[in-house]
Design a protein around this motif. Structure first.
Motif, PDB file in Angstrom:
ATOM      1  N   ILE A  82      55.749 107.646  24.991  1.00 56.14           N
ATOM      2  CA  ILE A  82      54.792 106.567  25.240  1.00 56.14           C
ATOM      3  C   ILE A  82      53.760 106.637  24.115  1.00 56.14           C
ATOM      4  O   ILE A  82      52.864 107.475  24.120  1.00 56.14           O
ATOM      5  CB  ILE A  82      54.103 106.704  26.615  1.00 56.14           C
ATOM      6  N   SER A  83      53.940 105.779  23.108  1.00 49.62           N
ATOM      7  CA  SER A  83      53.037 105.838  21.955  1.00 49.62           C
ATOM      8  C   SER A  83      51.675 105.256  22.284  1.00 49.62           C
ATOM      9  O   SER A  83      50.671 105.622  21.679  1.00 49.62           O
ATOM     10  CB  SER A  83      53.646 105.112  20.749  1.00 49.62           C
ATOM     11  N   GLU A  84      51.618 104.336  23.245  1.00 48.13           N
ATOM     12  CA  GLU A  84      50.348 103.781  23.712  1.00 48.13           C
ATOM     13  C   GLU A  84      50.620 103.012  25.002  1.00 48.13           C
ATOM     14  O   GLU A  84      51.725 102.507  25.218  1.00 48.13           O
ATOM     15  CB  GLU A  84      49.725 102.854  22.664  1.00 48.13           C
ATOM     16  N   CYS A  85      49.624 102.928  25.864  1.00 50.15           N
ATOM     17  CA  CYS A  85      49.746 102.149  27.095  1.00 50.15           C
ATOM     18  C   CYS A  85      48.351 101.901  27.658  1.00 50.15           C
ATOM     19  O   CYS A  85      47.381 102.534  27.246  1.00 50.15           O
ATOM     20  CB  CYS A  85      50.617 102.858  28.138  1.00 50.15           C
ATOM     21  N   LEU A  94      47.377  97.388  22.089  1.00 53.20           N
ATOM     22  CA  LEU A  94      47.317  98.402  21.043  1.00 53.20           C
ATOM     23  C   LEU A  94      48.707  98.735  20.522  1.00 53.20           C
ATOM     24  O   LEU A  94      49.640  98.928  21.292  1.00 53.20           O
ATOM     25  CB  LEU A  94      46.675  99.683  21.580  1.00 53.20           C
ATOM     26  N   GLN A  95      48.810  98.805  19.204  1.00 54.16           N
ATOM     27  CA  GLN A  95      50.011  99.360  18.572  1.00 54.16           C
ATOM     28  C   GLN A  95      49.927 100.876  18.754  1.00 54.16           C
ATOM     29  O   GLN A  95      50.839 101.511  19.273  1.00 54.16           O
ATOM     30  CB  GLN A  95      50.008  98.973  17.099  1.00 54.16           C
ATOM     31  N   ILE A 125      52.895  98.750  27.851  1.00 54.85           N
ATOM     32  CA  ILE A 125      53.459 100.083  27.612  1.00 54.85           C
ATOM     33  C   ILE A 125      54.326  99.997  26.367  1.00 54.85           C
ATOM     34  O   ILE A 125      55.192  99.126  26.276  1.00 54.85           O
ATOM     35  CB  ILE A 125      54.335 100.583  28.783  1.00 54.85           C
ATOM     36  N   ASN A 126      54.097 100.897  25.410  1.00 61.68           N
ATOM     37  CA  ASN A 126      54.921 100.985  24.210  1.00 61.68           C
ATOM     38  C   ASN A 126      55.805 102.227  24.297  1.00 61.68           C
ATOM     39  O   ASN A 126      55.297 103.345  24.423  1.00 61.68           O
ATOM     40  CB  ASN A 126      54.061 101.085  22.949  1.00 61.68           C
ATOM     41  N   PHE A 127      57.107 102.044  24.218  1.00 64.38           N
ATOM     42  CA  PHE A 127      58.071 103.139  24.271  1.00 64.38           C
ATOM     43  C   PHE A 127      58.670 103.334  22.873  1.00 64.38           C
ATOM     44  O   PHE A 127      59.354 102.442  22.369  1.00 64.38           O
ATOM     45  CB  PHE A 127      59.214 102.818  25.240  1.00 64.38           C
ATOM     46  N   ILE A 245      56.557  96.684  26.859  1.00 64.00           N
ATOM     47  CA  ILE A 245      56.489  95.939  28.114  1.00 64.00           C
ATOM     48  C   ILE A 245      55.081  95.377  28.260  1.00 64.00           C
ATOM     49  O   ILE A 245      54.090  96.095  28.097  1.00 64.00           O
ATOM     50  CB  ILE A 245      56.862  96.821  29.318  1.00 64.00           C
ATOM     51  N   LEU A 246      55.004  94.082  28.521  1.00 60.32           N
ATOM     52  CA  LEU A 246      53.745  93.385  28.783  1.00 60.32           C
ATOM     53  C   LEU A 246      53.843  92.786  30.183  1.00 60.32           C
ATOM     54  O   LEU A 246      54.699  91.927  30.428  1.00 60.32           O
ATOM     55  CB  LEU A 246      53.505  92.272  27.758  1.00 60.32           C
TER      56      LEU A 246
END
Length: 272
Positions: A82-85, A94-95, A125-127, A245-246
């Protein structure tokens, strides 16, 4: 939009990865990749089983993982970092920390203003899937796919150093955007983002989507009765990449944080 050098590099690598070398050479390539990258092969067949490097990249689990069947449990669609969430500020996400981008731009031109506005003040959520991760992606909850959009683009790396130095990286890269609706009528987007050496992003339910091809215009596909179940395998990255995921406001209560490693099937949020 003209083709970018990152596309040419990815296509060349894809040809190498898809080539089936004589077995002793292929076994050496596969075993070397496993050792160098540190792949955990406990849930998969041995490296010598795969007839190409791409077959190793896109390997399937020998047995599916056990995950919660509770309709309110939202599972991770992949093995990843999870690079950012967190929370979307209006439609800005956020990137990584300090690198913001507009979610509307990520979704592209084939969604209406009303469709895009569902993510305002929602959750993201960024995976990040590294080259050593299991590369297939799965459905995180029982859902209906309303629309799929393919947006051609570039193939910049999506690893942490690249995320830190290139603003709007997700928006520049090729991507496939899925608008989904849960059984409880909550809506969210699942965005598959390409990366350097990702020759193909497979979307099993829409064979018309051809990624990293000589296609310069985006395309959209709408569906009336396309239902997928939690855990369904619907494709893979042919190398590591990113899923974003947005979700609409008040849909997800996150049970993960930035910097956490997750596995496909792990419950990462509750659907409100």
């Amino acid at each position: 939009m003209s083709r970018h050098i990152t596309s040419a590099i990815s296509q060349i690598f894809g040809k190498f990865a898809n080539k089936e070398f004589p077995k002793p050479i292929q076994d050496f390539i596969n075993s070397s990749y496993v050792n160098i990258m540190g792949l955990d092969m406990q849930e998969f067949h041995t490296p010598q089983t795969y007839h190409s490097l791409n077959a190793l990249f896109t390997r399937k689990l020998r047995e599916d993982r056990v995950y919660s069947l509770d309709a309110n449990d939202f599972i991770s669609p992949c093995d990843s970092l999870i690079s950012e969430c967190g929370a979307l500020n209006n439609e800005v996400s956020l990137q990584i920390k300090g690198m913001r981008y507009r979610s509307y731009d990520l979704l592209g031109e084939h969604f209406t203003k009303e469709e895009k506005e569902i993510v305002n003040n929602g959750t993201f959520i960024n995976f990040y899937l590294s080259p050593k991760d299991y590369h297939r992606y799965h459905i995180p909850t029982n859902l209906k796919v309303l629309k799929a959009v393919h947006i051609p683009g570039r193939f910049y790396p999506v690893n942490m150093p690249s995320l830190k130095k290139r603003l709007n990286l997700f928006i520049e890269n090729e991507r496939v955007v899925l608008l989904c609706e849960t059984a409880s009528k909550k809506r969210f987007y699942m965005v598959l983002v390409s990366a350097l050496n990702v020759g193909v992003m497979q979307v099993a339910f829409e064979p018309k989507i051809k990624t990293n091809a000589d296609i310069l215009q985006s395309s959209a596909y709408s569906y009336d009765n396309l239902y997928l179940n939690k855990g369904d395998d619907f494709g893979c990255f042919e190398m590591g990449s990113t899923i974003v995921i947005l979700a609409e406001k008040n849909m997800l209560e996150l049970d993960v944080k930035s910097g956490e490693n997750v596995k496909y099937g792990q419950t990462i949020a509750k659907i409100s």
